[in-house]
Design a protein around this motif. Structure first.
Motif, PDB file in Angstrom:
ATOM      1  N   SER A 142      12.780   7.392   4.215  1.00 17.22           N
ATOM      2  CA  SER A 142      12.562   6.890   2.854  1.00 17.22           C
ATOM      3  C   SER A 142      12.104   8.021   1.933  1.00 17.22           C
ATOM      4  CB  SER A 142      11.509   5.782   2.854  1.00 17.22           C
ATOM      5  OG  SER A 142      11.903   4.715   3.682  1.00 17.22           O
ATOM      6  N   GLY A 143      12.369   7.846   0.631  1.00 18.73           N
ATOM      7  CA  GLY A 143      11.935   8.839  -0.337  1.00 18.73           C
ATOM      8  C   GLY A 143      10.468   8.710  -0.700  1.00 18.73           C
ATOM      9  N   THR A 144       9.972   7.493  -0.659  1.00 16.22           N
ATOM     10  CA  THR A 144       8.553   7.243  -0.944  1.00 16.22           C
ATOM     11  C   THR A 144       7.965   6.384   0.171  1.00 16.22           C
ATOM     12  OG1 THR A 144       9.119   5.286  -2.257  1.00 16.22           O
ATOM     13  CG2 THR A 144       8.883   7.376  -3.436  1.00 16.22           C
ATOM     14  N   GLY A 145       6.674   6.586   0.449  1.00 15.18           N
ATOM     15  CA  GLY A 145       6.041   5.855   1.526  1.00 15.18           C
ATOM     16  C   GLY A 145       5.354   4.596   1.041  1.00 15.18           C
ATOM     17  N   LYS A 152       0.853  -1.187   0.000  1.00 14.74           N
ATOM     18  CA  LYS A 152       0.000   0.000   0.000  1.00 14.74           C
ATOM     19  C   LYS A 152       0.894   1.244   0.000  1.00 14.74           C
ATOM     20  CE  LYS A 152      -3.689   2.419   2.491  1.00 14.74           C
ATOM     21  NZ  LYS A 152      -4.582   2.466   1.313  1.00 14.74           N
ATOM     22  N   PRO A 153       0.970   1.961  -1.108  1.00 20.25           N
ATOM     23  CA  PRO A 153       1.750   3.209  -1.118  1.00 20.25           C
ATOM     24  C   PRO A 153       0.980   4.330  -0.424  1.00 20.25           C
ATOM     25  CG  PRO A 153       0.747   2.823  -3.256  1.00 20.25           C
ATOM     26  CD  PRO A 153       0.402   1.640  -2.421  1.00 20.25           C
ATOM     27  N   PHE A 154       1.719   5.315   0.086  1.00 22.01           N
ATOM     28  CA  PHE A 154       1.061   6.464   0.701  1.00 22.01           C
ATOM     29  C   PHE A 154       1.950   7.690   0.567  1.00 22.01           C
ATOM     30  CE2 PHE A 154       3.360   4.219   4.090  1.00 22.01           C
ATOM     31  CZ  PHE A 154       4.113   5.221   4.656  1.00 22.01           C
ATOM     32  N   ASN A 155       1.330   8.852   0.726  1.00 19.32           N
ATOM     33  CA  ASN A 155       2.050  10.121   0.672  1.00 19.32           C
ATOM     34  C   ASN A 155       2.912  10.252   1.913  1.00 19.32           C
ATOM     35  OD1 ASN A 155       2.969  12.728   0.560  1.00 19.32           O
ATOM     36  ND2 ASN A 155       0.957  13.666   0.240  1.00 19.32           N
ATOM     37  N   VAL A 171       7.107  -0.954   7.081  1.00 16.81           N
ATOM     38  CA  VAL A 171       6.720   0.391   6.676  1.00 16.81           C
ATOM     39  C   VAL A 171       7.965   1.178   6.300  1.00 16.81           C
ATOM     40  CG1 VAL A 171       5.757   2.588   7.455  1.00 16.81           C
ATOM     41  CG2 VAL A 171       4.616   0.455   8.047  1.00 16.81           C
ATOM     42  N   HIS A 172       7.913   1.817   5.148  1.00 25.18           N
ATOM     43  CA  HIS A 172       8.931   2.784   4.726  1.00 25.18           C
ATOM     44  C   HIS A 172       8.287   4.167   4.816  1.00 25.18           C
ATOM     45  CE1 HIS A 172      11.459  -0.487   3.229  1.00 25.18           C
ATOM     46  NE2 HIS A 172      10.344  -1.009   2.722  1.00 25.18           N
ATOM     47  N   SER A 173       8.828   5.013   5.686  1.00 26.03           N
ATOM     48  CA  SER A 173       8.168   6.279   5.990  1.00 26.03           C
ATOM     49  C   SER A 173       9.175   7.418   6.019  1.00 26.03           C
ATOM     50  CB  SER A 173       7.470   6.192   7.359  1.00 26.03           C
ATOM     51  OG  SER A 173       8.428   6.122   8.398  1.00 26.03           O
ATOM     52  N   GLY A 174       8.672   8.608   6.361  1.00 24.11           N
ATOM     53  CA  GLY A 174       9.550   9.728   6.611  1.00 24.11           C
ATOM     54  C   GLY A 174      10.253   9.571   7.952  1.00 24.11           C
ATOM     55  N   SER A 175      11.115  10.512   8.295  1.00 24.24           N
ATOM     56  CA  SER A 175      11.881  10.412   9.533  1.00 24.24           C
ATOM     57  C   SER A 175      11.090  10.862  10.752  1.00 24.24           C
ATOM     58  CB  SER A 175      13.171  11.240   9.425  1.00 24.24           C
ATOM     59  OG  SER A 175      14.003  10.721   8.415  1.00 24.24           O
ATOM     60  N   ARG A 176      10.269  11.893  10.586  1.00 24.48           N
ATOM     61  CA  ARG A 176       9.518  12.421  11.722  1.00 24.48           C
ATOM     62  C   ARG A 176       8.198  11.675  11.876  1.00 24.48           C
ATOM     63  NH1 ARG A 176      10.611  18.939  12.069  1.00 24.48           N
ATOM     64  NH2 ARG A 176      12.894  18.800  11.925  1.00 24.48           N
TER      65      ARG A 176
END
Length: 346
Positions: free
Chosen positions: A56-59, A31-34, A123-128
């Protein structure tokens, strides 16, 4: 004959490895996400692992599914797994506001080993990103995150690398590996070892049945084990540590130190001191090396006690006890060995 047997073993190993790799590397669901829209992750699974990787660059959320029973694992197709999932599990994967939710729960109905699945999330996400994670039978891994992290597992290990913020985690039966982390940390395990390196801040580490290995820590540190040895290297700040059943080896300690053991020897080398050094063992000796000081209050006891050198001292000295002052006594040095010798080098 031996050569043929070796070839068969190698072939079987390759087939099993490839089968395992297919289950582990092919997500059942993606499931991709913003990545900018998700600041919280809430995940729960009953039998698999959980991984949250920030920066990650993409979620994306990946769900991996495989049979828990190894005997039926290689016989189940993706359609078989889907049928078991639909009948025996509730899967909830969605975005709710700024929260990514991923939950796999077993339905309240009879099940067998043939219907038991291991469901893992990555999960591949942002840092914060902050997290609330729970699994009853797998490991939890967090990396490259900043925020509040709350997580627990009943039977797996904890891996934390490059995480900063408020970190609180528990495992009932696995080890803890902590590195490159900071701020406010509280980690507990009921039956595994703890390894921590390059960590700073307020640090609380506790295990009921494993060893402690600490290196390059800075801050207010409390680390205890009920049944293993303790080793610590390059620690600065305040270190309070203890074990009920092992030796304690401390090197390169700067600041305040309090260490105890009920079943081993203590060896401690201080690079710098602050207000106090307190060491106690019930079943071994103590060897303490301090930087040269002209101001210390000594309270030492053991089978045999020695201090070298002992200059400008005012107090009492006998075979098993030394108590008194060097200079104005600003540094408190308290060492007791109930059934061993005490050796202090100044």
């Amino acid at each position: 004959m031996k050569k043929n047997l070796l070839l068969i073993v190698l072939l079987l190993g390759t087939l099993l490895s490839n089968a395992q790799r297919r289950f582990n590397e092919e997500p059942y669901l993606i499931k991709p996400f913003n990545i900018a829209a998700v600041s919280n992750v809430n995940m729960e699974t009953s039998g698999g692992s959980i991984t949250v990787e920030g920066g990650s660059g993409t979620g994306s959320l990946e769900m991996y599914v495989q049979p828990s029973n190894s005997e039926v694992r290689h016989r189940m197709s993706q359609s078989d797994i889907k049928a078991v999932l639909d009948q025996y599990y509730d899967i909830d994967v969605r975005i709710d506001g700024t929260t990514l939710i991923a939950k796999a729960r077993r339905k309240d109905k009879p099940w067998t080993n043939k219907t038991a699945l291991s469901i893992s999330f990555v999960v591949h996400s942002g840092s914060r990103v902050s997290s609330d994670l729970s699994t009853s039978g797998g490991s939890i891994s967090l990396s490259k995150l900043s925020g509040n992290q709350l997580f627990k597992t009943s039977g797996g290990s904890l891996h934390i690398n490059g995480v900063n913020g408020k970190i609180a985690g528990k495992t009932s039966g696995g080890s803890i590996d902590l590195s490159n982390a900071g701020n406010d940390i509280d980690l507990q395990t009921s039956g595994g070892s703890i390894h921590a390196d390059h960590v700073s801040g307020t640090i609380r580490l506790q295990t009921s049945g494993g060893s402690l290995s600490l290196s390059d820590l800075e801050g207010d540190i409390r680390a205890h084990t009920s049944g293993g040895s303790i080793t610590a290297t390059n620690i600065s700040g305040t270190l309070l540590t203890g074990t009920s059943g092992g030796s304690v080896t401390l090197k390169g300690i700067s600041g305040n130190l309090e260490a105890s053991t009920s079943g081993g020897r203590i060896s401690a080398t201080m690079n710098r001191t602050k207000d106090y050094v307190k060491l106690h063992t019930s079943a071994g000796g103590v060897n303490l090396q301090l930087p040269r000081t002209r101001n210390a209050k000594l309270d030492l006891s053991g089978n045999r006690v020695s201090v070298n050198p002992l200059n400008n001292f005012n107090g009492t000295i006998d075979k098993s006890k030394i108590k008194g002052m060097i200079g104005d006594g600003r540094l408190a040095v308290e060492v007791t060995a109930s059934s061993g010798n005490v050796e202090v080098s100044l």
